[in-house]
Design a protein around this motif. Structure first.
Motif, PDB file in Angstrom:
ATOM      1  N   ALA A 197       0.820  -1.213   0.000  1.00 24.87           N
ATOM      2  CA  ALA A 197       0.000   0.000   0.000  1.00 24.87           C
ATOM      3  C   ALA A 197       0.851   1.259   0.000  1.00 24.87           C
ATOM      4  O   ALA A 197       2.024   1.245   0.391  1.00 24.87           O
ATOM      5  CB  ALA A 197      -0.930   0.009   1.211  1.00 24.87           C
ATOM      6  N   THR A 211      -3.283  11.026  -6.075  1.00 24.28           N
ATOM      7  CA  THR A 211      -3.721   9.837  -5.340  1.00 24.28           C
ATOM      8  C   THR A 211      -4.726   9.029  -6.143  1.00 24.28           C
ATOM      9  O   THR A 211      -4.603   7.803  -6.258  1.00 24.28           O
ATOM     10  CB  THR A 211      -4.331  10.241  -3.988  1.00 24.28           C
ATOM     11  OG1 THR A 211      -3.374  10.999  -3.240  1.00 24.28           O
ATOM     12  CG2 THR A 211      -4.737   9.015  -3.180  1.00 24.28           C
ATOM     13  N   THR A 258      -2.955   7.443  -9.359  1.00 24.23           N
ATOM     14  CA  THR A 258      -2.045   6.332  -9.048  1.00 24.23           C
ATOM     15  C   THR A 258      -2.799   5.148  -8.437  1.00 24.23           C
ATOM     16  O   THR A 258      -2.367   4.003  -8.594  1.00 24.23           O
ATOM     17  CB  THR A 258      -0.922   6.779  -8.099  1.00 24.23           C
ATOM     18  OG1 THR A 258      -1.476   7.388  -6.921  1.00 24.23           O
ATOM     19  CG2 THR A 258       0.001   7.774  -8.787  1.00 24.23           C
ATOM     20  N   ARG A 259      -3.931   5.435  -7.780  1.00 25.47           N
ATOM     21  CA  ARG A 259      -4.741   4.320  -7.258  1.00 25.47           C
ATOM     22  C   ARG A 259      -5.170   3.398  -8.405  1.00 25.47           C
ATOM     23  O   ARG A 259      -5.041   2.171  -8.317  1.00 25.47           O
ATOM     24  CB  ARG A 259      -5.969   4.864  -6.525  1.00 25.47           C
ATOM     25  CG  ARG A 259      -6.880   3.764  -5.961  1.00 25.47           C
ATOM     26  CD  ARG A 259      -8.105   4.359  -5.285  1.00 25.47           C
ATOM     27  NE  ARG A 259      -7.728   5.205  -4.176  1.00 25.47           N
ATOM     28  CZ  ARG A 259      -8.099   6.470  -4.014  1.00 25.47           C
ATOM     29  NH1 ARG A 259      -8.896   7.048  -4.914  1.00 25.47           N
ATOM     30  NH2 ARG A 259      -7.711   7.165  -2.973  1.00 25.47           N
ATOM     31  N   ASP A 260      -5.650   3.998  -9.485  1.00 29.88           N
ATOM     32  CA  ASP A 260      -6.074   3.205 -10.637  1.00 29.88           C
ATOM     33  C   ASP A 260      -4.882   2.542 -11.327  1.00 29.88           C
ATOM     34  O   ASP A 260      -4.962   1.393 -11.769  1.00 29.88           O
ATOM     35  CB  ASP A 260      -6.814   4.086 -11.642  1.00 29.88           C
ATOM     36  CG  ASP A 260      -8.184   4.515 -11.145  1.00 29.88           C
ATOM     37  OD1 ASP A 260      -8.652   3.954 -10.131  1.00 29.88           O
ATOM     38  OD2 ASP A 260      -8.791   5.414 -11.761  1.00 29.88           O
ATOM     39  N   ALA A 291      -3.313  -0.364  -8.862  1.00 31.05           N
ATOM     40  CA  ALA A 291      -4.169  -1.477  -8.414  1.00 31.05           C
ATOM     41  C   ALA A 291      -3.845  -2.787  -9.118  1.00 31.05           C
ATOM     42  O   ALA A 291      -3.755  -3.837  -8.455  1.00 31.05           O
ATOM     43  CB  ALA A 291      -5.640  -1.112  -8.591  1.00 31.05           C
ATOM     44  N   ALA A 325      -2.450  -0.873  -3.120  1.00 34.10           N
ATOM     45  CA  ALA A 325      -3.589  -0.016  -2.798  1.00 34.10           C
ATOM     46  C   ALA A 325      -3.079   1.378  -2.458  1.00 34.10           C
ATOM     47  O   ALA A 325      -2.062   1.522  -1.767  1.00 34.10           O
ATOM     48  CB  ALA A 325      -4.364  -0.599  -1.611  1.00 34.10           C
ATOM     49  N   VAL A 326      -3.773   2.405  -2.930  1.00 32.01           N
ATOM     50  CA  VAL A 326      -3.368   3.789  -2.675  1.00 32.01           C
ATOM     51  C   VAL A 326      -4.499   4.511  -1.951  1.00 32.01           C
ATOM     52  O   VAL A 326      -5.635   4.535  -2.430  1.00 32.01           O
ATOM     53  CB  VAL A 326      -3.016   4.526  -3.982  1.00 32.01           C
ATOM     54  CG1 VAL A 326      -2.593   5.963  -3.682  1.00 32.01           C
ATOM     55  CG2 VAL A 326      -1.901   3.793  -4.727  1.00 32.01           C
ATOM     56  N   SER A 327      -4.178   5.093  -0.813  1.00 31.93           N
ATOM     57  CA  SER A 327      -5.176   5.781   0.008  1.00 31.93           C
ATOM     58  C   SER A 327      -4.754   7.219   0.275  1.00 31.93           C
ATOM     59  O   SER A 327      -3.567   7.559   0.185  1.00 31.93           O
ATOM     60  CB  SER A 327      -5.355   5.059   1.350  1.00 31.93           C
ATOM     61  OG  SER A 327      -5.786   3.734   1.169  1.00 31.93           O
ATOM     62  N   PRO A 369     -10.066   3.809   0.662  1.00 31.31           N
ATOM     63  CA  PRO A 369      -9.389   4.668  -0.312  1.00 31.31           C
ATOM     64  C   PRO A 369      -9.214   6.090   0.182  1.00 31.31           C
ATOM     65  O   PRO A 369      -8.261   6.770  -0.191  1.00 31.31           O
ATOM     66  CB  PRO A 369     -10.312   4.618  -1.537  1.00 31.31           C
ATOM     67  CG  PRO A 369     -11.650   4.257  -0.992  1.00 31.31           C
ATOM     68  CD  PRO A 369     -11.401   3.381   0.189  1.00 31.31           C
TER      69      PRO A 369
END
Length: 230
Positions: free
Chosen positions: A122, A152, A155-157, A160, A165-167, A206
């Motif tokens: 993460a 955020t 980079t989450r997409d 993944a 996981a990016v929160s 998220p």
């Protein structure tokens, strides 16, 4: 993500929220690298000092090689200059964007292959309620945090599929040096914010809204903009 036996890199871990995150991660059973510009200032028991300057890409790449077992990156390092966008020193505006946006971007680009190679993990970006609310008096800071919120989400997409996981962590006023001039009753304790952040990582949230201010501002995103003063 389970924090016990995780390997965390926390930028800006020698003070404020970063220090609380480092302490609590050690308490969870994680291995923790305290990533700071001056490793001699990293004095939290159980935390491994790691030289890292978010404004120096070479430093970040060297830190990623040194912390080759990392599974969690917390982009906590940040600054607030108080610059406005129209009258503030442009050099300060640039420094704020370099630190608060390009810093997390550079660190994420360096550590993502490391985290992926270790089986996934993460990234947490420490943002602000000012990611969504943009007062003129803090225009530069708000712009940098708004950009970091966009970072955020993108980079989450992008990460993944690589098992990362990016929160985002959002908070209003927190009891740290950055908000030293704010009355105590308007601030939330940094230790409480750290605990919420780590719970959010463990549960895969998220976005982590750590206080009433951030929740209130987030709810107001759909409101129409105020008309310009005449």
């Amino acid at each position: 993500m389970e924090l016990k036996n995780a390997v965390a890199v926390v930028t800006g871990a020698n003070r404020g929220l970063g220090r609380h995150l480092a302490v609590q991660l050690v308490g969870c059973g994680a291995k923790v690298y305290g990533a700071v510009r001056r490793p001699e200032t990293m004095d939290v028991p159980g935390v491994i000092p790691l030289q890292l300057d978010v404004l120096d890409e070479v430093s970040v790449q060297e830190a990623a090689r040194a912390a080759s077992d990392a599974t969690l990156l917390i982009n906590n390092a940040g600054i607030s200059t108080g610059a406005t966008l129209m009258r503030g020193d442009v050099a300060e505006v640039r420094r704020e964007m370099e630190t608060n946006f390009f810093g997390p971007l550079t660190a994420t680009r360096a550590f993502a292959p490391v985290i992926e190679g270790n089986g996934g993990g993460a990234v947490l970006n420490v943002l602000s309620a000012l990611s969504w609310f943009h007062p003129a008096a803090l225009g530069s800071y708000a712009a940098s945090k708004a950009a970091a919120w966009a970072l955020t989400g993108a980079t989450r997409d992008e990460l993944a599929p690589r098992g990362i996981a990016v929160s985002a962590l959002h908070v209003g006023y927190m009891d740290t040096d950055m908000a030293a001039g704010v009355p105590a009753d308007q601030k939330v304790a940094a230790a409480d914010v750290a605990a919420q952040a780590l719970h959010g990582i463990e549960t895969g949230l998220p976005e982590i809204l750590a206080d009433e201010t951030s929740r209130y501002v987030k709810q107001g995103l759909s409101a129409a903009p105020r008309p310009n003063a005449s």
